[in-house]
Motif scaffolding. Structure first.
Motif, mmCIF file in Angstrom:
data_model
loop_
_atom_site.group_PDB
_atom_site.id
_atom_site.type_symbol
_atom_site.label_atom_id
_atom_site.label_comp_id
_atom_site.label_asym_id
_atom_site.label_seq_id
_atom_site.Cartn_x
_atom_site.Cartn_y
_atom_site.Cartn_z
ATOM 1 N N UNK A 133 12.314 -7.416 -13.898
ATOM 2 C CA UNK A 133 11.159 -7.360 -14.550
ATOM 3 C C UNK A 133 9.937 -6.933 -13.247
ATOM 4 N N UNK A 134 9.410 -6.022 -13.604
ATOM 5 C CA UNK A 134 8.318 -5.643 -12.613
ATOM 6 C C UNK A 134 7.274 -6.625 -12.493
ATOM 7 N N UNK A 135 6.191 -6.848 -11.706
ATOM 8 C CA UNK A 135 5.431 -7.693 -11.381
ATOM 9 C C UNK A 135 5.450 -8.534 -10.106
ATOM 10 N N UNK A 136 5.163 -9.729 -9.957
ATOM 11 C CA UNK A 136 5.130 -10.623 -8.730
ATOM 12 C C UNK A 136 6.412 -10.607 -8.214
ATOM 13 N N UNK A 137 6.799 -9.873 -6.995
ATOM 14 C CA UNK A 137 8.074 -10.074 -6.485
ATOM 15 C C UNK A 137 9.083 -9.536 -7.157
ATOM 16 N N UNK A 144 13.503 -10.810 -6.464
ATOM 17 C CA UNK A 144 13.938 -9.922 -5.325
ATOM 18 C C UNK A 144 13.229 -10.002 -4.131
ATOM 19 N N UNK A 145 11.926 -9.819 -4.373
ATOM 20 C CA UNK A 145 11.214 -10.225 -3.044
ATOM 21 C C UNK A 145 10.752 -11.492 -2.583
ATOM 22 N N UNK A 146 10.633 -11.962 -1.554
ATOM 23 C CA UNK A 146 10.323 -13.159 -1.156
ATOM 24 C C UNK A 146 8.786 -13.275 -1.117
ATOM 25 N N UNK A 147 7.913 -12.036 -0.852
ATOM 26 C CA UNK A 147 6.612 -12.014 -0.945
ATOM 27 C C UNK A 147 6.113 -10.560 -0.819
ATOM 28 N N UNK A 148 5.121 -9.976 -0.282
ATOM 29 C CA UNK A 148 4.916 -8.659 -0.344
ATOM 30 C C UNK A 148 5.779 -7.697 0.091
ATOM 31 N N UNK A 149 5.989 -6.678 -0.407
ATOM 32 C CA UNK A 149 7.102 -5.605 0.113
ATOM 33 C C UNK A 149 6.561 -5.369 1.564
ATOM 34 N N UNK A 203 -1.033 -0.155 -1.299
ATOM 35 C CA UNK A 203 -1.672 -0.918 -2.169
ATOM 36 C C UNK A 203 -0.696 -1.895 -3.199
ATOM 37 N N UNK A 204 -0.949 -2.894 -3.549
ATOM 38 C CA UNK A 204 -0.155 -3.490 -4.869
ATOM 39 C C UNK A 204 1.131 -3.967 -4.379
ATOM 40 N N UNK A 205 0.971 -4.492 -3.076
ATOM 41 C CA UNK A 205 2.369 -4.587 -2.100
ATOM 42 C C UNK A 205 3.096 -6.007 -2.840
ATOM 43 N N UNK A 206 2.382 -6.924 -3.653
ATOM 44 C CA UNK A 206 2.913 -8.258 -4.376
ATOM 45 C C UNK A 206 3.474 -7.911 -5.671
ATOM 46 N N UNK A 207 3.149 -6.589 -6.362
ATOM 47 C CA UNK A 207 3.532 -6.533 -7.675
ATOM 48 C C UNK A 207 4.191 -5.145 -7.873
ATOM 49 N N UNK A 208 5.323 -4.875 -7.233
ATOM 50 C CA UNK A 208 6.041 -3.911 -7.603
ATOM 51 C C UNK A 208 6.271 -3.482 -9.103
ATOM 52 N N UNK A 209 6.571 -2.148 -9.481
ATOM 53 C CA UNK A 209 6.762 -2.072 -10.966
ATOM 54 C C UNK A 209 8.116 -1.478 -10.998
ATOM 55 N N UNK A 227 12.477 -0.136 -6.293
ATOM 56 C CA UNK A 227 11.161 -0.599 -7.045
ATOM 57 C C UNK A 227 10.150 0.432 -6.748
ATOM 58 N N UNK A 228 8.717 0.311 -7.331
ATOM 59 C CA UNK A 228 7.808 1.051 -7.146
ATOM 60 C C UNK A 228 6.783 0.275 -6.815
ATOM 61 N N UNK A 229 5.845 0.942 -5.623
ATOM 62 C CA UNK A 229 4.742 0.376 -5.298
ATOM 63 C C UNK A 229 3.614 1.611 -5.540
ATOM 64 N N UNK A 230 2.419 1.208 -6.322
ATOM 65 C CA UNK A 230 1.554 2.164 -6.643
ATOM 66 C C UNK A 230 0.355 1.559 -7.257
ATOM 67 N N UNK A 231 -0.403 2.377 -7.869
ATOM 68 C CA UNK A 231 -1.451 1.790 -8.738
ATOM 69 C C UNK A 231 -1.614 2.840 -9.807
#
Length: 313
Positions: free
Chosen positions: A49-53, A72-77, A82-88, A103-107
């Motif tokens: 699920x996309x969202x925090x980490x 998947x991630x321990x913290x920000x990618x 922008x939006x490094x903590x909430x990949x899509x 994963x996607x990093x965007x807004x």
């Protein structure tokens, strides 16, 4: 199998929600998630699920219950956008004994985006390595190279050429549609990154708005099937679009992984084609999309899964 989104119970403006019974009601996944991604491994299902980490859930059944087992991630990618903590929109695949999560990093509404990848030796271990970006658009490494100059690096999906074994990444949203680029054997970079052998697979040349995104490719001999979401996906707080302008699930097929892909009428997806497979229905299911396909095995046929917005509960 479907997962309702978490923005349910809208008001019911007249003439906005399709009452058609042309499509069956979904089998519920009993988990609220946008752009679900599901992997079956060792008789269990894993939902990303996309969202925090990038959350990971596990279940013995597609109907749940789902248990959160980690992220998947321990913290920000490590991708500096922008939006490094909430990949899509994660997509996870097994490849040569390892698991890779794209994963996607965007807004919303921008093209300053990137697709990253993380890997692990064990899908249950909770220990992933973030390798950073594969594709950057607007800003970032090699973003000046075509097709990154005209595309939007979101909504990654994966396919292997059945004849050559070559891995490919599909991505894209709005702007110039959906593209495909070959990946290196380790899946950690684009093959020949400064001169990617890119193909435009889906495009709306005659329309000002180009709402095609969220592609997924599957294979059933002798065809590759290119699935995608078309229309407005979400954010209906300011009103609902005209009926039929919301998300629907569309598809085309080709005997070549590189296309061209055509719909059931023979229209190429790069010319605005796409057969509608699933749409809003029964006055309950609204804007289905964000899809994936589980391959058939000894226990079940191919399964199309997706999210949708509930108009009633």
């Amino acid at each position: 199998m479907a997962a309702p989104s978490d923005n349910s119970n809208p008001d019911h403006p007249p003439g906005k929600f399709s009452e058609t019974e042309k499509y069956p009601l979904p089998n519920q996944g009993h988990l609220n998630v946008h752009d679900p991604n599901i992997v079956q491994y060792d008789s269990s299902f894993y939902l990303f699920q996309g969202g925090i980490q990038v959350l990971i859930f596990k279940s013995s059944s597609l109907s749940g219950p789902w248990t959160k087992i980690g992220t998947v991630l321990d913290g920000p990618t490590v991708i500096e956008k922008q939006n490094q903590t909430r990949p899509w929109a994660p997509t996870t695949v097994e490849w040569n004994g390892q698991f890779y999560c794209f994963y996607t990093v965007s807004e919303e509404g921008i093209r300053n985006s990137a697709i990253g990848v993380a890997s692990t030796d064990s899908i249950d271990s909770g220990s992933w390595t973030d390798h950073g970006g594969l594709v950057y658009t607007e800003k970032g490494h090699l973003s000046h190279v075509w097709p990154y100059t005209v595309s939007n690096a979101i909504d990654a999906s994966f396919i292997k050429d059945q004849q050559t074994g070559q891995p490919y990444l599909q991505y894209g949203s709005y702007w110039h549609g959906i593209f495909q680029v070959p990946l290196a054997e380790d899946l950690l970079s684009v093959k020949d990154p400064e001169h990617p052998d890119a193909k435009n697979l889906v495009f709306l040349p005659e329309e000002k708005s180009k709402p095609d995104e969220g592609s997924f490719m599957s294979y059933q001999e002798p065809y590759y099937y290119l699935w995608f979401s078309h229309g407005k996906c979400c954010h209906f707080g300011n009103g609902f679009p005209a009926m039929g302008k919301e998300y629907s699930i569309r598809v085309g097929r080709s005997k070549d992984v590189r296309g061209p892909f055509v719909d059931h009428q023979g229209k190429q997806l790069t010319e605005g084609g796409g057969t509608i497979v699933y749409d809003s229905n029964h006055g309950v299911v609204y804007a289905p999309g964000g899809l994936g396909v589980l391959p058939a095995n000894s226990t079940h046929p191919e399964i199309l899964y997706y999210h949708y917005r509930m108009t009633a509960t």
